[in-house]
Write a protein that holds these residues in place. Structure first.
Motif, PDB file in Angstrom:
ATOM      1  N   ASP A   1       0.852  -1.186   0.000  1.00 35.90           N
ATOM      2  CA  ASP A   1       0.000   0.000   0.000  1.00 35.90           C
ATOM      3  C   ASP A   1       0.889   1.238   0.000  1.00 35.90           C
ATOM      4  O   ASP A   1       1.688   1.447   0.908  1.00 35.90           O
ATOM      5  CB  ASP A   1      -0.889  -0.006   1.244  1.00 35.90           C
ATOM      6  CG  ASP A   1      -1.842   1.170   1.273  1.00 35.90           C
ATOM      7  OD1 ASP A   1      -2.142   1.715   0.199  1.00 35.90           O
ATOM      8  OD2 ASP A   1      -2.273   1.534   2.381  1.00 35.90           O
ATOM      9  N   HIS A   2       0.761   2.054  -1.041  1.00 33.20           N
ATOM     10  CA  HIS A   2       1.607   3.226  -1.159  1.00 33.20           C
ATOM     11  C   HIS A   2       1.352   4.243  -0.048  1.00 33.20           C
ATOM     12  O   HIS A   2       2.252   4.973   0.345  1.00 33.20           O
ATOM     13  CB  HIS A   2       1.411   3.895  -2.522  1.00 33.20           C
ATOM     14  CG  HIS A   2       1.939   3.060  -3.639  1.00 33.20           C
ATOM     15  ND1 HIS A   2       3.275   2.857  -3.827  1.00 33.20           N
ATOM     16  CD2 HIS A   2       1.309   2.358  -4.605  1.00 33.20           C
ATOM     17  CE1 HIS A   2       3.449   2.080  -4.882  1.00 33.20           C
ATOM     18  NE2 HIS A   2       2.281   1.755  -5.361  1.00 33.20           N
ATOM     19  N   GLN A   3       0.150   4.290   0.456  1.00 30.65           N
ATOM     20  CA  GLN A   3      -0.164   5.238   1.526  1.00 30.65           C
ATOM     21  C   GLN A   3       0.634   4.926   2.788  1.00 30.65           C
ATOM     22  O   GLN A   3       1.134   5.821   3.449  1.00 30.65           O
ATOM     23  CB  GLN A   3      -1.654   5.174   1.836  1.00 30.65           C
ATOM     24  CG  GLN A   3      -2.537   5.595   0.692  1.00 30.65           C
ATOM     25  CD  GLN A   3      -2.980   7.029   0.841  1.00 30.65           C
ATOM     26  OE1 GLN A   3      -3.041   7.531   1.940  1.00 30.65           O
ATOM     27  NE2 GLN A   3      -3.289   7.677  -0.257  1.00 30.65           N
ATOM     28  N   SER A   4       0.758   3.657   3.131  1.00 34.02           N
ATOM     29  CA  SER A   4       1.455   3.293   4.366  1.00 34.02           C
ATOM     30  C   SER A   4       2.966   3.270   4.197  1.00 34.02           C
ATOM     31  O   SER A   4       3.695   3.280   5.174  1.00 34.02           O
ATOM     32  CB  SER A   4       0.973   1.929   4.860  1.00 34.02           C
ATOM     33  OG  SER A   4       1.322   0.923   3.933  1.00 34.02           O
TER      34      SER A   4
ATOM     35  N   ILE B   1       8.974   5.502   3.791  1.00 34.27           N
ATOM     36  CA  ILE B   1      10.049   4.661   3.277  1.00 34.27           C
ATOM     37  C   ILE B   1      10.331   4.991   1.819  1.00 34.27           C
ATOM     38  O   ILE B   1      11.492   5.061   1.402  1.00 34.27           O
ATOM     39  CB  ILE B   1       9.696   3.178   3.463  1.00 34.27           C
ATOM     40  CG1 ILE B   1       9.673   2.868   4.949  1.00 34.27           C
ATOM     41  CG2 ILE B   1      10.662   2.276   2.730  1.00 34.27           C
ATOM     42  CD1 ILE B   1       9.025   1.606   5.336  1.00 34.27           C
ATOM     43  N   GLU B   2       9.286   5.220   1.038  1.00 34.94           N
ATOM     44  CA  GLU B   2       9.483   5.579  -0.366  1.00 34.94           C
ATOM     45  C   GLU B   2      10.206   6.914  -0.495  1.00 34.94           C
ATOM     46  O   GLU B   2      11.042   7.091  -1.379  1.00 34.94           O
ATOM     47  CB  GLU B   2       8.146   5.626  -1.088  1.00 34.94           C
ATOM     48  CG  GLU B   2       7.555   4.245  -1.305  1.00 34.94           C
ATOM     49  CD  GLU B   2       6.206   4.279  -1.997  1.00 34.94           C
ATOM     50  OE1 GLU B   2       5.737   5.381  -2.363  1.00 34.94           O
ATOM     51  OE2 GLU B   2       5.632   3.206  -2.173  1.00 34.94           O
ATOM     52  N   ARG B   3       9.918   7.850   0.391  1.00 32.86           N
ATOM     53  CA  ARG B   3      10.626   9.131   0.397  1.00 32.86           C
ATOM     54  C   ARG B   3      12.107   8.937   0.717  1.00 32.86           C
ATOM     55  O   ARG B   3      12.980   9.566   0.116  1.00 32.86           O
ATOM     56  CB  ARG B   3       9.992  10.076   1.415  1.00 32.86           C
ATOM     57  CG  ARG B   3       9.338  11.270   0.800  1.00 32.86           C
ATOM     58  CD  ARG B   3       8.894  12.290   1.821  1.00 32.86           C
ATOM     59  NE  ARG B   3       8.566  11.807   3.153  1.00 32.86           N
ATOM     60  CZ  ARG B   3       7.351  11.442   3.554  1.00 32.86           C
ATOM     61  NH1 ARG B   3       6.342  11.489   2.727  1.00 32.86           N
ATOM     62  NH2 ARG B   3       7.146  11.035   4.784  1.00 32.86           N
ATOM     63  N   ALA B   4      12.400   8.062   1.673  1.00 34.71           N
ATOM     64  CA  ALA B   4      13.796   7.789   2.045  1.00 34.71           C
ATOM     65  C   ALA B   4      14.546   7.136   0.884  1.00 34.71           C
ATOM     66  O   ALA B   4      15.687   7.491   0.597  1.00 34.71           O
ATOM     67  CB  ALA B   4      13.850   6.891   3.276  1.00 34.71           C
ATOM     68  N   VAL B   5      13.905   6.202   0.198  1.00 33.23           N
ATOM     69  CA  VAL B   5      14.529   5.552  -0.954  1.00 33.23           C
ATOM     70  C   VAL B   5      14.797   6.574  -2.044  1.00 33.23           C
ATOM     71  O   VAL B   5      15.871   6.583  -2.660  1.00 33.23           O
ATOM     72  CB  VAL B   5      13.648   4.395  -1.472  1.00 33.23           C
ATOM     73  CG1 VAL B   5      14.119   3.903  -2.823  1.00 33.23           C
ATOM     74  CG2 VAL B   5      13.616   3.262  -0.466  1.00 33.23           C
ATOM     75  N   ARG B   6      13.850   7.460  -2.276  1.00 31.40           N
ATOM     76  CA  ARG B   6      14.028   8.504  -3.292  1.00 31.40           C
ATOM     77  C   ARG B   6      15.172   9.443  -2.911  1.00 31.40           C
ATOM     78  O   ARG B   6      15.974   9.846  -3.761  1.00 31.40           O
ATOM     79  CB  ARG B   6      12.714   9.270  -3.472  1.00 31.40           C
ATOM     80  CG  ARG B   6      12.697  10.160  -4.669  1.00 31.40           C
ATOM     81  CD  ARG B   6      11.323  10.719  -4.999  1.00 31.40           C
ATOM     82  NE  ARG B   6      10.616  11.209  -3.833  1.00 31.40           N
ATOM     83  CZ  ARG B   6       9.389  10.800  -3.479  1.00 31.40           C
ATOM     84  NH1 ARG B   6       8.750   9.916  -4.186  1.00 31.40           N
ATOM     85  NH2 ARG B   6       8.813  11.302  -2.416  1.00 31.40           N
TER      86      ARG B   6
END
Length: 71
Positions: free
Chosen positions: A3-6, A10-15
Motif C-alpha cells: 500500500d503506497h499510503q502506508s 520509506i518511499e521518500r527515504a529511498v528517493r
C-alpha cells in the motif's frame, strides 16, 4: 504491505538515497572524467556513503537529522 499510503515515509527515504547516489556518481564521473558503470566496484560504496550522508546531514521538518535524533 504493497500500500503506497502506508509506505510513504520509506518511499521518500529511498528517493532521497537514490538522488544522493546519482549526485555522488555524477560528481565522481566529472572529477575523474571516466564513466562509472553499474558493475563498478565503487557503486556499493557510493550507496553506503549516500545513506551515511543522509543520516548524518539531512534534516527533517523538525530541523533534526537522524543522527542528531539518535545521539
Amino acid at each position: 504491505m504493497g500500500d503506497h499510503q502506508s509506505n510513504g515515509m520509506i518511499e521518500r527515504a529511498v528517493r532521497l538515497i537514490h538522488g544522493q547516489v546519482r549526485t555522488l556518481k555524477s560528481s565522481l564521473e566529472s572529477r575523474y572524467e571516466k564513466v562509472v558503470g553499474g558493475s563498478h566496484w565503487a557503486i556499493p560504496w557510493l550507496i553506503g556513503h549516500a545513506a551515511r550522508v543522509a543520516n548524518r546531514y539531512h534534516a527533517d521538518s523538525d530541523g533534526l537529522s537522524a543522527y542528531r535524533r539518535w545521539t
